[in-house]
Structure formats: C-alpha cells, structure tokens
Design an enzyme around this catalytic site. Structure first.
Site, PDB file in Angstrom:
ATOM      1  N   GLY A   1      42.016  21.506  43.875  1.00  0.00           N
ATOM      2  CA  GLY A   1      41.088  22.399  43.930  1.00  0.00           C
ATOM      3  C   GLY A   1      41.624  23.580  45.146  1.00  0.00           C
ATOM      4  N   PRO A   2      40.950  24.762  45.191  1.00  0.00           N
ATOM      5  CA  PRO A   2      41.285  25.712  46.135  1.00  0.00           C
ATOM      6  C   PRO A   2      40.738  25.182  47.636  1.00  0.00           C
ATOM      7  CG  PRO A   2      39.733  26.864  44.494  1.00  0.00           C
ATOM      8  CD  PRO A   2      39.851  25.119  44.214  1.00  0.00           C
TER       9      PRO A   2
ATOM     10  N   GLY B   1      39.268  24.702  51.119  1.00  0.00           N
ATOM     11  CA  GLY B   1      38.056  24.487  51.864  1.00  0.00           C
ATOM     12  C   GLY B   1      36.965  24.100  50.797  1.00  0.00           C
TER      13      GLY B   1
ATOM     14  N   THR C   1      39.236  16.827  51.248  1.00  0.00           N
ATOM     15  CA  THR C   1      39.208  15.692  52.471  1.00  0.00           C
ATOM     16  C   THR C   1      38.038  14.800  52.534  1.00  0.00           C
ATOM     17  OG1 THR C   1      40.911  16.792  53.275  1.00  0.00           O
ATOM     18  CG2 THR C   1      40.028  15.183  54.567  1.00  0.00           C
TER      19      THR C   1
ATOM     20  N   HIS D   1      33.901  59.081  47.972  1.00  0.00           N
ATOM     21  CA  HIS D   1      34.686  57.736  47.482  1.00  0.00           C
ATOM     22  C   HIS D   1      33.649  56.698  47.192  1.00  0.00           C
ATOM     23  CE1 HIS D   1      38.496  55.550  47.345  1.00  0.00           C
ATOM     24  NE2 HIS D   1      37.623  54.592  47.343  1.00  0.00           N
ATOM     25  N   GLU D   2      33.002  56.111  48.256  1.00  0.00           N
ATOM     26  CA  GLU D   2      32.339  55.040  48.078  1.00  0.00           C
ATOM     27  C   GLU D   2      30.913  55.475  47.272  1.00  0.00           C
ATOM     28  OE1 GLU D   2      33.363  52.288  48.976  1.00  0.00           O
ATOM     29  OE2 GLU D   2      34.881  52.984  50.345  1.00  0.00           O
TER      30      GLU D   2
ATOM     31  N   ASP E   1      42.548  50.113  45.760  1.00  0.00           N
ATOM     32  CA  ASP E   1      42.002  50.220  44.427  1.00  0.00           C
ATOM     33  C   ASP E   1      42.926  50.283  43.478  1.00  0.00           C
ATOM     34  OD1 ASP E   1      39.479  50.300  45.751  1.00  0.00           O
ATOM     35  OD2 ASP E   1      39.531  52.490  45.843  1.00  0.00           O
TER      36      ASP E   1
END
Length: 638
Positions: free
Chosen positions: A231-232, A234, A238, A454-455, A529
């Site tokens: 798995g990824p 974090g 463990t 832009h945003e 982007d």
C-alpha cells in the site's frame, strides 16, 4: 549489634581509561621527539670535527657499526648547514655515522685523543648494542595499535547497531539486528488500528492460525508462511503488523530491509540465517520485515551490479529460509512495501508470501475513525464536527491525518486558544497541502489582478462543468511555491469515465484561458496546470485507449516485466499519431473552456472582483454569483 559483614570490593576495568592512556602514550611518543633528527654524516667529517675540538662525546655500537656524536653546545651552530632546513636537534646525539666491520674504535679514538690537548679530548663509550626487547617492541607496537583500533571500532559499531555488542564484539557483525518484542510487551491490538476494514479481516485469519493451529492442521491444511502488506506510504502497514502480534499474543521480531545490507560481504545472508534461527526458537512467532524492497528487488535488473551483488546474496538466503529444504514451523513472515511491482517473482510466489494484503488509503468512514484515534489526547472544542474534517481530507493517509491533528494543535497554541476548533484544522490542512503561508511575498497590483482572474477561471470552469470536482474555496494567499490556489473536494471514485477526465482537464486549463480573455495573452503562472494537463492527455491516449485513431490499446506496463527496456513498445508512426491526438484533444478542451468563460464572462468577472476584495472565497460565495453547481444529467434521470 553484630558487625555487618563487609562485601568484597569488586574492581572493574573500564576500557575507556585504557584507550585514554593509549592516546596519551602515542601523543607523548610523538611530541617527546620534537625537533630535528640526527644528521647522517661520513666518518671523514666526524674525524675533522674531533680534530677541531668540537665533539663532546661519541657512543659507538659494535653490533650496528654505528657511531652517535654529541657536539659541544657552543660549536653546534658551525655545522647548521648539515641539517635539513638548518633546524638543529634539541637533544643529543646530533650526528650519526656508519663504518665498516674492519673499523677498530679503540685504536682509532685513542690515536685521535693522543693528538689533541687534554681539554679537547673526546669522551668515548663503546657498547655491544643488545636491543632485543626494544626491537621486538618496535615490530609489535604498531600492529598491536592497529588491532586495538580495529576491535574498538567494531565494538562501537556493534553497540550502536545492535549487532551483538558485548561478548563476541567484532565477530558479532553477522548477528541479526532484529528487535524482539516478547508476547507480554506487544500492547498494540486491532482497537488501536482505525479503519483498514478489508485488511484487518484478512490478517484476522492469520491471528486465528496462531491462536488455534490445530483447528486447521487437523483437517490437513497448512499454516500460511507469509503475508505481504502492500500500500501507499503512511497507510498503517507497520501498525497493522504490530496489531497482529498483539492480538495473537506471540513474540514479534521487527527488522528493516536495509538492516540486512552492509558494507561487508556475506553479512546480509548471515543476518537472515540468524534472524530465522532466533525466530524458530521463539515459535510460534511473527517476523516483520519493513521496506522489504531494499533486499527483495528483482534479480537481474540491478544495473551496474554483478551476480555476486551482496543484495542478491541476501535475497537468495531469504528465499531459502522462507521456503527451502528447511522447515519454518510456527514462523509467519509479514512484510511491508509500497513498491510491490519491483519485487522478485520468486519472493512473491505462493509458499513464501501466500497472500498479498492491500492496505489502501482510508475512505470517508475510515478517515473519521482515524481522526477520533488521533484526537484522543487533544483539547477539542465541543462543537467540532469530525465528519466535516473527514469529508475535507480526501486522499489523506493515516500518517497525514495524524500530522493534521498535530499541526492543528500547534496552530491553536500559536494563537493562544484554550481549545482547538475547526478553523485550526482547516488551516493545518492548508499548510500541509499548500505549504507555509508567505506573508512577506511582494506581489504588484497587476500581478495580483492576473492571479485573481487565473484562480477565478479555475473556479468558474469547475463550477459550470457537471463532472468536475466540487469547489471548496479559492484563495490569493501565497503558500509554498503557489501564488494562489483553488481547493476542491474530489469525489472518491474507483473508476473514472472519459467525460469526467475531460471536465477535469477543462478545469485545469481554465486559469490559462481566463488570462487570455482578460490580458490577451497567457503568462508563466499556468506551468503546473499545463504539466498535469499534458500528462492526463497522454494517459487517455496511451494507457486508457480513449482515442479513436490510436484505438483501444494500452502501452502501460503494470507488471514491470519490461524492466529496464529503453525501447518503446510502439513504432515511430504510432508515436506521431499519439502526439497529434494529444494536441488535438488539448486544443478541443481549450476552445470549449474559452467559449464557456466568454458566455459567462459577467459572472466570471464578479468572482474575480470578490476574490480581489476578500482574498479567500468559498463555494457559497461562488454559488451566490453563478447559482447552484451544474450537476450531471444522469443524476436528474435517476
């Protein structure tokens, strides 16, 4: 009262004092001989010195045929040119000379002294030159020093690395560095592991194997030898392995894959053997190998390494221990990795790792439980909504959520609050995703206007497209490398359709198109982007088969079978077609967004103006200007 019996005093030798004395002795040997060494001269020169009355004493060693000359202090300066760089020796002897075996010192020195006045005569000492012990010390002292330094070095390494310091010293470097937690010391259970429903169901079976082995062996079944947690980073792999050991109430060996690999040849294989030997003595038990890809990498794909690579030798020994001619009765191996695609196929086969347990990123309900676990020791405000925070952290792992809780506590403490509220958690999420707020960043009014449009272009495009991710907030506050940002709450989908990908790509290019509409030209602010847009376009064509001209083909190698093959799995002609299709697709998306923002230019400009005024606006503000977010048509038909 009876006299108390005195206990004998035990004198313990502290080797640190020995090392200190050794260093001081070496320093004394070095600094006690400071000054120039005696100069080597020929016998005729010494004879002339004697006749000149400048010699005080001569010591002659018969066995070595060597004479050592001590000069009178007032006469030493006359012979400064005989010493290197003119540096005179501090102590006698000042000169040395060698002669042949036929040299008769008594006769020669008697004749010279007879020719000199009594006050200028030379004092002569003739020695036999017995230096047995001194010669032995000269030969032994440096090898002994090297051996002591070697032992000292390995003793320190053994203690620091846990490789068996104490008895054995340097010979314990091949011992396992695995940490043993006895069954009474493993306090982690499944109650401490929030979420991970599917993974916990699978490992519960392993716990049942360890608790009731006869239940399965009585039917002829065999206990699994190993399970691989994939798995990824974090996600709690463990922690899940520790919970298995805690639930089964058995000893637990934990070791990292990198602990097997050392600079010494054969150490890795030796540590693997020692680890499994210890585990068999404690059976039934669990051996947990974290980051197993450090030693389990596929053989033959390590560029620049030969077949005698230490990592491959360690892997071969691990394969033998897990399923070789020997038996591993009662020892279950759990391993964790986030790179299962690069592991050796022999390690992945049944009989070694019988099953793969996928530990994925937590979903909404699991994130809510993880928040509750990490909020136990925090002072949270009474009106805090855990479900709200779980919805606003999609894609976060368990470690990310733990970081959010800790960062929220630090944020509240900086603001001198008695409790942690929702705003502290939201600011913590912003800081973790976007970076630290750059309050000192200098932005000109013209740049701020461009960033606002832009945003706003991103926000309006995603609001008007049905399949784009729902908007949460838009900000002009610079964070990390970003001068502004639009935050979304992506839906947790397992599969993504072509129309959904197209709408996401439209929202990505919305900021650049907005700059073209307002300023008449684009700027460099859309670099990230465009990078993501290009990657998605080629992904649709090369991996997902969403191009009519290329067809339903996928050139993605999910198995890693091609390894380090640098050749492309398609022809140059096909590559040209794919390039043309990617440009065509991005051009269509650009034209669609340009038309969309032009048609809703009034609302788009209002959103940008509000953003310039407040610097941070939320979905409610956008809804007040543009109306409710456009929903997919399929939702209304259901």
């Amino acid at each position: 009262m009876a006299n108390k019996e005195k206990k004998p005093r035990v004198i313990r030798i502290n080797f640190s004092w020995f090392y200190l004395l050794l260093v001081l002795g070496i320093g004394w040997m070095i600094f006690s001989n400071r000054g120039a060494a005696p100069a080597k001269v020929e016998w005729p020169d010494v004879r002339q010195m004697i006749l000149s009355g400048d010699v005080k004493e001569i010591r002659y060693v018969r066995n070595d045929d060597e004479g050592k000359v001590s000069m009178k202090p007032e006469a030493l300066g006359k012979y400064a040119d005989l010493f290197p760089a003119g540096q005179l020796p501090v102590k006698s002897p000042h000169f040395t000379f060698l002669v042949s075996h036929n040299f008769d010192p008594e006769k020669v020195f008697d004749e010279l002294n007879a020719s000199l006045p009594e006050e200028s005569r030379v004092k002569v000492k003739i020695e036999q030159g017995s230096r047995g012990w001194l010669e032995m010390i000269d030969w032994l002292i440096w090898p002994l020093l090297l051996i002591l330094m070697y032992v000292w070095m390995f003793r320190g390494m053994s203690k620091a690395g846990g490789a068996g310091g104490g008895p054995g010293g340097m010979f314990s470097v091949g011992k396992s560095t695995g940490k043993l937690a006895d069954k009474d010391k493993v306090n982690v259970t499944f109650k401490d592991v929030a979420g991970l429903y599917g993974a916990k169901e699978e490992v519960m079976e392993i716990v049942d194997f360890l608790k009731n082995p006869k239940k399965y062996t009585s039917l002829g079944g065999k206990i699994p030898k190993g399970a691989l947690l994939v798995g990824p980073p974090g996600t709690g792999k463990t922690l899940l392995a520790k919970a298995v050991a805690g639930e089964a109430n058995v000893p637990f060996f934990s070791i990292s894959g990198s602990d097997f690999v050392e600079m010494f040849v054969g150490v890795g294989a030796s540590r693997v053997r020692d680890l499994f030997a210890q585990a068999k003595e404690k059976a039934p038990c669990i051996v947990f190998i974290d980051e197993i890809d450090a030693v389990g990498r596929a053989r033959g794909k390590n560029v620049g390494w030969s077949s005698n690579d230490e990592r491959e030798n360690t892997l071969n020994q691990l394969l033998t221990e897990m399923d070789g001619f020997g038996t591993n009765s009662g020892v279950i191996v759990l391993a964790a990795t986030n790179r299962a695609d690069i592991l050796d196929k022999a390690l992945m086969r049944a009989g070694r790792f019988d099953r793969q347990i996928h530990v994925e990123l937590p979903e909404l309900k699991e994130r809510e439980e993880i928040f509750k676990v990490h909020m136990r020791g925090l002072k949270i405000s009474s009106d805090f909504d855990v479900e709200f925070m779980a919805k606003h952290t999609p894609g976060f792992s368990g470690a990310d959520i733990a970081n959010v809780c800790n960062e929220a506590a630090l944020t509240a403490a900086r603001r001198n609050k008695p409790e942690i509220d929702r705003q502290d958690f939201l600011d913590a999420v912003d800081r973790i995703i976007g970076g630290l707020e750059r309050k000192s960043s200098i932005i000109t009014p013209e740049e701020k206007r461009t960033i606002a449009h832009h945003e706003a272009g991103h926000a309006v495009t995603s609001w008007l497209l049905p399949h784009a991710n729902p908007l949460f907030k838009v900000t002009l506050v610079p964070r990390g490398q970003a001068l502004g940002a639009a935050w979304y709450l992506p839906e947790e989908r397992k599969i993504v359709s072509k129309s959904q990908m197209m709408d996401e790509m439209c929202s990505l290019i919305g900021g650049r198109v907005a700059e073209e509409i307002i300023n008449g030209e684009p700027s460099t602010g859309a670099q990230n982007d465009l990078e993501r847009l290009t990657r998605m376009a080629y992904g649709m064509i090369q991996y997902y088969g969403m191009s009519d001209k290329v067809g339903a083909l996928s050139f993605y190698d999910s198995t890693g079978a091609r390894g380090y093959d640098i050749t492309k799995p398609y022809s140059e002609k096909t590559a040209e077609v794919m390039d043309a299709e990617a440009k065509k697709l991005i051009g269509e998306i650009h034209d669609k967004v340009y038309k969309l923002l032009t048609e809703h230019k009034e609302g788009f400009l209002q959103v940008a103006a509000l953003l310039l005024e407040k610097e941070v606006i939320f979905a409610e503000d956008v809804e007040a200007i543009l109306g409710p977010k456009v929903k997919p048509q399929t939702d209304s038909n259901e």
